[in-house]
Design an enzyme around this catalytic site. Sequence first.
Site, PDB file in Angstrom:
ATOM      1  N   HIS A  33       0.842  -1.196   0.000  1.00 12.49           N
ATOM      2  CA  HIS A  33       0.000   0.000   0.000  1.00 12.49           C
ATOM      3  C   HIS A  33       0.881   1.251   0.000  1.00 12.49           C
ATOM      4  O   HIS A  33       2.019   1.222   0.500  1.00 12.49           O
ATOM      5  CB  HIS A  33      -0.900   0.008   1.244  1.00 12.49           C
ATOM      6  N   GLU A  35       0.877   3.883   1.802  1.00 12.59           N
ATOM      7  CA  GLU A  35       1.346   4.303   3.126  1.00 12.59           C
ATOM      8  C   GLU A  35       2.530   3.466   3.601  1.00 12.59           C
ATOM      9  O   GLU A  35       3.476   3.980   4.197  1.00 12.59           O
ATOM     10  CB  GLU A  35       0.225   4.160   4.170  1.00 12.59           C
ATOM     11  N   CYS A  78      -6.192   1.773   5.744  1.00 17.01           N
ATOM     12  CA  CYS A  78      -6.793   0.525   6.230  1.00 17.01           C
ATOM     13  C   CYS A  78      -6.185   0.174   7.585  1.00 17.01           C
ATOM     14  O   CYS A  78      -5.286   0.859   8.089  1.00 17.01           O
ATOM     15  CB  CYS A  78      -6.549  -0.598   5.213  1.00 17.01           C
ATOM     16  N   CYS A 124      -2.342  -0.316   7.523  1.00 18.39           N
ATOM     17  CA  CYS A 124      -1.555   0.919   7.428  1.00 18.39           C
ATOM     18  C   CYS A 124      -1.687   1.761   8.700  1.00 18.39           C
ATOM     19  O   CYS A 124      -0.721   2.400   9.125  1.00 18.39           O
ATOM     20  CB  CYS A 124      -1.977   1.707   6.200  1.00 18.39           C
TER      21      CYS A 124
END
Lengths: 148, 148
Positions: B57, B59, B87, B90
């Site tokens: 992801h 992040e 999410c 993260c």
Amino acid sequence: MTLSLYSDEQYMREALKQARYALQEEEIPIGAVVVMDKQIIARAYNQTEKLRDVTAHAEMLALTAAANYVGNKYLADCTLYVTVEPCVMCAGASFWAQVKRVVYGAAEEKRGFRRHGNLLHPRTELATGILADESAELMRQFFAQRRK
Amino acid sequence: MTLSLYSDEQYMREALKQARYALQEEEIPIGAVVVMDKQIIARAYNQTEKLRDVTAHAEMLALTAAANYVGNKYLADCTLYVTVEPCVMCAGASFWAQVKRVVYGAAEEKRGFRRHGNLLHPRTELATGILADESAELMRQFFAQRRK
């Protein structure tokens, strides 16, 4: 006592070996393996100190390695074995990977994911307490050493 | 309208640029930047498809890059800007990194962390809704394309 070659205990012993490598390297001693079709396809231990990276938990490294091996980011046929209850981050990663099972050893009441509810994928089965004492003992050893 | 060079909006525009790179590469269009002392020290966009890795992801990649830049896994002087609500995974990573602030654009009611309570570090400030429309619009574009 005879142990099945393919038992949860047997795979958790392999995760514990990984955790011991972490301990040797003065990392928080948590180890993980990923198993598919009875075969270990990834092994990893916590390396947050060495890599200076909070994301380098054993589970994260093992899931990434497993996805690389399988050639698929979804690990729906895989079981993640980890010596200590995963944190929120690692539970979240196993959610995205849709792993078939998560099996952990020792509970982690403070940083484990379970106090936040069930963060795993609805299709993921959970088994806990496998070689919990051995897993917890490694953690105790680490923190006892560090306090000295 | 004049925009401060150092405003949340300005940094979010840089995160949106990253999100657009993701869209171009047919990834879910989420972008992130990490800022320390008013300077962008890491930029990343979601690469879960390209890397076949659920942990990739925006992040996560940005936090790892920022830690690498700073030479420290703790990012207590850093702000994480991300176009869409993080999410659970993260949010968990930003907890471990102890980031100073998390700033996101569009809410993500289904997969965002907030429905699970506050998973951020107690010292982490949260700001939301910065360029939310632009951020959400990119997501709409992606899912509209994919349905075709």
